[in-house]
Scaffold this motif. Structure first.
Motif, PDB file in Angstrom:
ATOM      1  N   VAL A 127       0.840  -1.199   0.000  1.00  0.00           N
ATOM      2  CA  VAL A 127       0.000   0.000   0.000  1.00  0.00           C
ATOM      3  C   VAL A 127       0.876   1.250   0.000  1.00  0.00           C
ATOM      4  CG1 VAL A 127      -1.678   1.344   1.357  1.00  0.00           C
ATOM      5  CG2 VAL A 127      -1.992  -1.129   1.064  1.00  0.00           C
ATOM      6  N   THR A 128       1.921   1.244   0.800  1.00  0.00           N
ATOM      7  CA  THR A 128       2.850   2.374   0.872  1.00  0.00           C
ATOM      8  C   THR A 128       3.517   2.616  -0.482  1.00  0.00           C
ATOM      9  OG1 THR A 128       3.246   2.006   3.220  1.00  0.00           O
ATOM     10  CG2 THR A 128       4.923   3.266   2.028  1.00  0.00           C
ATOM     11  N   GLU A 129       3.947   1.544  -1.137  1.00  0.00           N
ATOM     12  CA  GLU A 129       4.597   1.676  -2.446  1.00  0.00           C
ATOM     13  C   GLU A 129       3.637   2.218  -3.496  1.00  0.00           C
ATOM     14  OE1 GLU A 129       7.491   1.736  -5.369  1.00  0.00           O
ATOM     15  OE2 GLU A 129       7.696   1.591  -3.197  1.00  0.00           O
ATOM     16  N   VAL A 130       2.414   1.723  -3.504  1.00  0.00           N
ATOM     17  CA  VAL A 130       1.424   2.231  -4.456  1.00  0.00           C
ATOM     18  C   VAL A 130       1.183   3.718  -4.204  1.00  0.00           C
ATOM     19  CG1 VAL A 130      -1.004   2.085  -5.183  1.00  0.00           C
ATOM     20  CG2 VAL A 130       0.335  -0.012  -4.894  1.00  0.00           C
ATOM     21  N   ALA A 131       1.011   4.105  -2.950  1.00  0.00           N
ATOM     22  CA  ALA A 131       0.797   5.515  -2.614  1.00  0.00           C
ATOM     23  C   ALA A 131       1.992   6.365  -3.034  1.00  0.00           C
ATOM     24  CB  ALA A 131       0.533   5.663  -1.112  1.00  0.00           C
ATOM     25  N   LYS A 132       3.184   5.864  -2.807  1.00  0.00           N
ATOM     26  CA  LYS A 132       4.398   6.592  -3.205  1.00  0.00           C
ATOM     27  C   LYS A 132       4.424   6.824  -4.716  1.00  0.00           C
ATOM     28  CE  LYS A 132       9.332   5.832  -3.622  1.00  0.00           C
ATOM     29  NZ  LYS A 132      10.345   4.796  -3.543  1.00  0.00           N
ATOM     30  N   GLN A 133       4.125   5.786  -5.474  1.00  0.00           N
ATOM     31  CA  GLN A 133       4.144   5.911  -6.931  1.00  0.00           C
ATOM     32  C   GLN A 133       3.047   6.848  -7.425  1.00  0.00           C
ATOM     33  OE1 GLN A 133       6.619   4.904  -8.778  1.00  0.00           O
ATOM     34  NE2 GLN A 133       7.563   3.912  -7.014  1.00  0.00           N
ATOM     35  N   LEU A 134       1.881   6.802  -6.783  1.00  0.00           N
ATOM     36  CA  LEU A 134       0.760   7.659  -7.196  1.00  0.00           C
ATOM     37  C   LEU A 134       1.046   9.147  -7.004  1.00  0.00           C
ATOM     38  CD1 LEU A 134      -2.383   5.699  -5.964  1.00  0.00           C
ATOM     39  CD2 LEU A 134      -1.864   6.365  -8.320  1.00  0.00           C
ATOM     40  N   GLN A 135       2.055   9.470  -6.227  1.00  0.00           N
ATOM     41  CA  GLN A 135       2.406  10.874  -6.037  1.00  0.00           C
ATOM     42  C   GLN A 135       2.954  11.485  -7.320  1.00  0.00           C
ATOM     43  OE1 GLN A 135       4.932  11.216  -2.595  1.00  0.00           O
ATOM     44  NE2 GLN A 135       3.433  10.218  -1.294  1.00  0.00           N
ATOM     45  N   THR A 136       3.515  10.623  -8.202  1.00  0.00           N
ATOM     46  CA  THR A 136       4.158  11.158  -9.399  1.00  0.00           C
ATOM     47  C   THR A 136       3.689  10.531 -10.712  1.00  0.00           C
ATOM     48  OG1 THR A 136       5.982   9.586  -9.155  1.00  0.00           O
ATOM     49  CG2 THR A 136       6.273  11.774  -8.155  1.00  0.00           C
ATOM     50  N   THR A 137       2.985   9.415 -10.653  1.00  0.00           N
ATOM     51  CA  THR A 137       2.595   8.742 -11.888  1.00  0.00           C
ATOM     52  C   THR A 137       1.342   7.895 -11.674  1.00  0.00           C
ATOM     53  OG1 THR A 137       3.432   7.409 -13.743  1.00  0.00           O
ATOM     54  CG2 THR A 137       4.009   6.656 -11.532  1.00  0.00           C
ATOM     55  N   ASN A 138       0.774   7.425 -12.753  1.00  0.00           N
ATOM     56  CA  ASN A 138      -0.333   6.475 -12.672  1.00  0.00           C
ATOM     57  C   ASN A 138       0.207   5.131 -12.204  1.00  0.00           C
ATOM     58  OD1 ASN A 138      -2.175   8.343 -13.793  1.00  0.00           O
ATOM     59  ND2 ASN A 138      -1.500   7.800 -15.847  1.00  0.00           N
ATOM     60  N   VAL A 139      -0.657   4.327 -11.590  1.00  0.00           N
ATOM     61  CA  VAL A 139      -0.280   2.966 -11.195  1.00  0.00           C
ATOM     62  C   VAL A 139      -1.253   2.019 -11.893  1.00  0.00           C
ATOM     63  CG1 VAL A 139      -0.096   1.310  -9.291  1.00  0.00           C
ATOM     64  CG2 VAL A 139       0.706   3.665  -8.989  1.00  0.00           C
ATOM     65  N   ILE A 140      -0.681   1.008 -12.561  1.00  0.00           N
ATOM     66  CA  ILE A 140      -1.465   0.031 -13.304  1.00  0.00           C
ATOM     67  C   ILE A 140      -1.227  -1.346 -12.694  1.00  0.00           C
ATOM     68  CG2 ILE A 140      -1.907  -0.980 -15.573  1.00  0.00           C
ATOM     69  CD1 ILE A 140      -0.303   1.656 -16.587  1.00  0.00           C
ATOM     70  N   LEU A 141      -2.303  -1.954 -12.194  1.00  0.00           N
ATOM     71  CA  LEU A 141      -2.241  -3.310 -11.644  1.00  0.00           C
ATOM     72  C   LEU A 141      -2.528  -4.272 -12.797  1.00  0.00           C
ATOM     73  CD1 LEU A 141      -4.371  -2.758  -8.417  1.00  0.00           C
ATOM     74  CD2 LEU A 141      -1.888  -2.518  -8.679  1.00  0.00           C
ATOM     75  N   LEU A 142      -1.598  -5.149 -13.089  1.00  0.00           N
ATOM     76  CA  LEU A 142      -1.724  -6.077 -14.208  1.00  0.00           C
ATOM     77  C   LEU A 142      -2.074  -7.478 -13.737  1.00  0.00           C
ATOM     78  CD1 LEU A 142       1.463  -4.735 -15.874  1.00  0.00           C
ATOM     79  CD2 LEU A 142      -0.806  -4.513 -16.855  1.00  0.00           C
ATOM     80  N   TYR A 143      -2.932  -8.149 -14.504  1.00  0.00           N
ATOM     81  CA  TYR A 143      -3.355  -9.507 -14.180  1.00  0.00           C
ATOM     82  C   TYR A 143      -3.480 -10.300 -15.477  1.00  0.00           C
ATOM     83  CZ  TYR A 143      -7.848  -7.928 -15.905  1.00  0.00           C
ATOM     84  OH  TYR A 143      -8.838  -7.440 -16.706  1.00  0.00           O
TER      85      TYR A 143
END
Length: 128
Positions: free
Chosen positions: A82-98
């Motif tokens: 969760v922390t890593e996703v939040a960190k990345q969202l500060q500067t870019t989009n986050v895409i969860l791949l499945y």
């Protein structure tokens, strides 16, 4: 910034963001180069037992969702994820791949909803 999910087999690969594979197993037929991943969060994926029980049977999805959310709550890797996703969202989009064929009944759908309810991530998504 946006938090989205995408099937890894999609022909047009979205490189506009931080790409995280959220499957426990590597998707068949996808090379690591073509996947263009930034992270592979296999520890955040459903356990093998839960995945095998679900077996992508739509009628089991509500129960799968409940069980997977319990796993996420008990998983010691979840806070760091969760922390890593939040960190990345500060500067870019986050895409969860499945890799699942069913785009409405899979673990990425559940994980996306779970992440959207996390306060640190909610605050970032509201800034949009």
């Amino acid at each position: 910034m946006q938090l989205t999910i995408e099937r890894i087999y999609t022909k047009t690969v979205d490189h506009d963001g931080y790409r995280i594979l959220v499957d426990r197993h590597w998707p068949r037929g996808i090379s690591k180069v073509n996947a263009a991943l930034d992270d592979w969060a296999k520890a955040i994926a459903p356990t093998t037992e839960l995945r095998q029980w679900f077996n992508h049977i739509k009628d089991r999805f509500p129960e799968f969702q409940t069980r997977y959310l319990q796993e996420l709550e008990q998983n010691p890797e979840t806070p760091a994820f969760v922390t890593e996703v939040a960190k990345q969202l500060q500067t870019t989009n986050v895409i969860l791949l499945y890799g699942a064929k069913d785009q409405e009944h899979n673990q990425a759908v559940v994980l996306l909803q779970y992440l959207q309810r996390q306060p640190a991530i909610q605050a970032l998504l509201r800034k949009e």
